[in-house]
Design a protein around this motif. Structure first.
Motif, PDB file in Angstrom:
ATOM      1  N   TYR A 233       0.846  -1.188   0.000  1.00 18.77           N
ATOM      2  CA  TYR A 233       0.000   0.000   0.000  1.00 18.77           C
ATOM      3  C   TYR A 233       0.880   1.235   0.000  1.00 18.77           C
ATOM      4  O   TYR A 233       2.052   1.188   0.377  1.00 18.77           O
TER       5      TYR A 233
ATOM      6  N   VAL B 179       0.579   0.285  -6.874  1.00 16.91           N
ATOM      7  CA  VAL B 179      -0.121   1.275  -6.048  1.00 16.91           C
ATOM      8  C   VAL B 179       0.358   2.689  -6.379  1.00 16.91           C
ATOM      9  O   VAL B 179      -0.433   3.641  -6.360  1.00 16.91           O
TER      10      VAL B 179
ATOM     11  N   LEU C  65      -1.495   3.916  -9.464  1.00 17.29           N
ATOM     12  CA  LEU C  65      -2.893   4.273  -9.187  1.00 17.29           C
ATOM     13  C   LEU C  65      -2.974   5.660  -8.536  1.00 17.29           C
ATOM     14  O   LEU C  65      -3.968   6.364  -8.691  1.00 17.29           O
ATOM     15  N   ARG C  66      -1.924   6.047  -7.811  1.00 14.61           N
ATOM     16  CA  ARG C  66      -1.955   7.331  -7.084  1.00 14.61           C
ATOM     17  C   ARG C  66      -1.395   8.496  -7.888  1.00 14.61           C
ATOM     18  O   ARG C  66      -1.668   9.650  -7.549  1.00 14.61           O
TER      19      ARG C  66
ATOM     20  N   ALA D  14      -3.690   3.885  -1.843  1.00  9.61           N
ATOM     21  CA  ALA D  14      -4.001   2.759  -2.714  1.00  9.61           C
ATOM     22  C   ALA D  14      -3.389   1.500  -2.112  1.00  9.61           C
ATOM     23  O   ALA D  14      -2.382   1.570  -1.384  1.00  9.61           O
TER      24      ALA D  14
ATOM     25  N   THR E 213      -5.898  -4.117  -7.279  1.00  5.50           N
ATOM     26  CA  THR E 213      -5.388  -2.841  -6.789  1.00  5.50           C
ATOM     27  C   THR E 213      -6.516  -1.830  -6.687  1.00  5.50           C
ATOM     28  O   THR E 213      -7.251  -1.627  -7.656  1.00  5.50           O
TER      29      THR E 213
ATOM     30  N   ALA F  80      -8.067   2.051  -4.852  1.00  6.18           N
ATOM     31  CA  ALA F  80      -7.881   3.277  -4.086  1.00  6.18           C
ATOM     32  C   ALA F  80      -9.092   3.449  -3.188  1.00  6.18           C
ATOM     33  O   ALA F  80     -10.143   2.853  -3.418  1.00  6.18           O
TER      34      ALA F  80
ATOM     35  N   ALA G  48      -9.837   1.161   0.795  1.00  4.41           N
ATOM     36  CA  ALA G  48      -9.131   0.573  -0.354  1.00  4.41           C
ATOM     37  C   ALA G  48      -9.051  -0.944  -0.184  1.00  4.41           C
ATOM     38  O   ALA G  48      -9.260  -1.710  -1.135  1.00  4.41           O
TER      39      ALA G  48
END
Ligand code: AMP
Ligand code: GLY
Length: 426
Positions: free
Chosen positions: A230, A294, A297-298, A327, A383, A385, A392
């Protein structure tokens, strides 16, 4: 611009997903890629170890940037050969990749530049390594010097275990990677990972993460490549981040440049947050897998300009923007992992993870009739968020419920430390 992405795991699927969203992208190729990557790229059966073939392909397809995902091609000098051929590449030279490829190299760099790390000895024979281990006593850590697919480290709570690990290294358990060993002090604390995009001069902070290396719930069982992660790592406060940069990253960048091997690409610092401050456990010369999933995704910004700026020495002008939301990714592995994973079991229900969820493919393949099947140890990275790590986590596990794959398993507690912190802060 056309881009060639090297690799075939979940890390590369996340990179392909992010690169494919770039307005700068012409065509994306992946070598060798996987069925998930194939949704974003044309997968090509290039032999990545054949550097001349990669160079020829890059020229033929007018590739503007080659992005190297895994460490092995970097340590083997793929970035050097592309560079020599005049092809832009994201990733360090073979010399700079020694930060991952030789633990002894990194320890010596730390000693030379005063970078905090575990006290150590570097040995080319079993007798001297054993004598050092006996002198220091347990707990103690034994590491094969070279690349050993995450298996070359023994954290020994008893001296006998350390001595056996030393013997195993010199008896060839890790091949050439074990021809030298590092024996080092056992560090106590919480672990965290801190990523930097580098261009030889600038090291741009590029997110933090924590992963779960152990196979089973409660962080028990054998070590793996990582069962989940994470981001951000709540344990890395802004104060600690500043210390890591000043005490570990800046001297590393300076030292590498002084030694004539400036580091460009991803510098991934594995840290132990000890009571005496942050210490370097190890460096990797690439994104973490599954930490990259992760981070991607961020990341709010377009990734491609950042990768290009790394390759061209222009990172000083950038300050990447991140979503505030954390995430989390859960690794689904094939039964048998981390031993011998069962191959060929059929997977379905991965087309749509749902709101805020991405299902990245790691070890998947298509069988003769086009069905998605398991083809590796770590197979899927679910995965998600959320407003909190707890949210998450709930989204990721809800998506896992919808996946139909009797041949797979996962941990049920990914993110537990961060979730406990959130509960304590409530
Ligand atoms: P590595 O493959 O180098 O990432 O090491 C695997 C794991 O071993 C790390 O994530 C740590 O949990 C542990 N480890 C490595 N070095 C040390 C150390 N000096 N003290 C305590 N644990 C360590
Ligand atoms: N997840 C750990 C690594 O990529 O090395």
């Amino acid at each position: 611009m056309n881009v060639l992405l090297i690799g075939s795991g979940g890390r590369e699927h996340a990179l392909a997903w992010k690169i494919s969203a770039s307005p700068l992208l012409g065509k994306l190729y992946a070598a060798p890629g996987n069925p998930g990557i194939a949704s974003h790229a044309e997968c090509v059966a290039l032999d990545v170890a054949d550097h001349a073939a990669v160079v020829a392909f890059a020229k033929e397809k007018e590739i503007g940037l080659v992005v190297v995902g895994p460490e092995a091609p970097l340590v083997a000098g793929l970035a050097d050969d592309l560079h020599t051929a005049g092809i832009r590449v994201f990733g360090p030279s073979a010399k700079a990749a020694q930060l991952e490829g030789s633990k002894g190299f990194t320890k010596d760099l730390c000693a030379r530049y005063g970078i905090p790390t575990a006290a150590y000895g570097r040995f080319g024979n079993a007798a001297d390594a054993r004598a050092y281990a006996q002198e220091v006593g347990a707990p103690i850590v034994v590491k094969a010097d070279g690349l050993a697919a995450g298996k070359g480290v023994t954290v020994a709570m008893e001296l006998d275990e350390a001595l056996s690990a030393i013997d195993a290294c010199f008896e060839g358990a890790f091949g050439a990677a074990g021809a030298e060993v590092v024996v080092e002090e056992f560090l106590e604390g919480e672990e965290a990972s801190f990523f930097f995009l580098c261009d030889g001069k600038t090291a741009l902070p590029f997110g933090t993460a924590q992963d779960h290396k152990r196979l089973s719930d409660g962080d028990t069982g054998p070590n793996t490549g990582g069962m989940g992660a994470y981001s951000p790592a709540p344990v890395l406060t802004p104060e600690l981040e500043a210390r890591v940069i000043a005490e570990i990253i800046e001297p590393t960048m300076r030292g590498m440049a002084e030694m004539g091997m400036p580091f460009a690409g991803v510098l991934y610092a594995g840290l132990m947050l000890t009571k005496d401050g942050p210490k370097l456990i190890e460096y990797n010369a690439r994104f973490g897998d599954p930490e990259c999933q992760v981070l991607m995704l961020r990341l709010k910004d377009d990734l491609l300009p950042l990768l290009l700026a790394s390759a061209e020495g222009r990172l000083a002008d950038f300050s990447p923007r991140w979503r505030d939301e954390p995430a989390l990714t859960v690794v689904m592995a094939a039964k048998g992992y981390p031993g011998t994973p069962e191959k060929g079991s059929v997977i379905s229900g991965v087309e749509d993870g749902g709101d805020g969820v991405m299902i990245f493919h790691a070890g998947t393949a298509r069988d003769a009739s086009g069905r998605l099947v398991a083809a590796g140890g770590r197979v899927l990275n679910v995965t998600a968020a959320g407003a909190t790590v707890l949210e998450a986590q709930a989204r990721a596990y809800a998506a896992i419920e919808r996946i139909d794959w009797p041949g797979g398993f996962c941990r049920r507690d990914i993110g537990w430390r961060a979730v406990e912190r959130e509960k304590a802060a409530d």
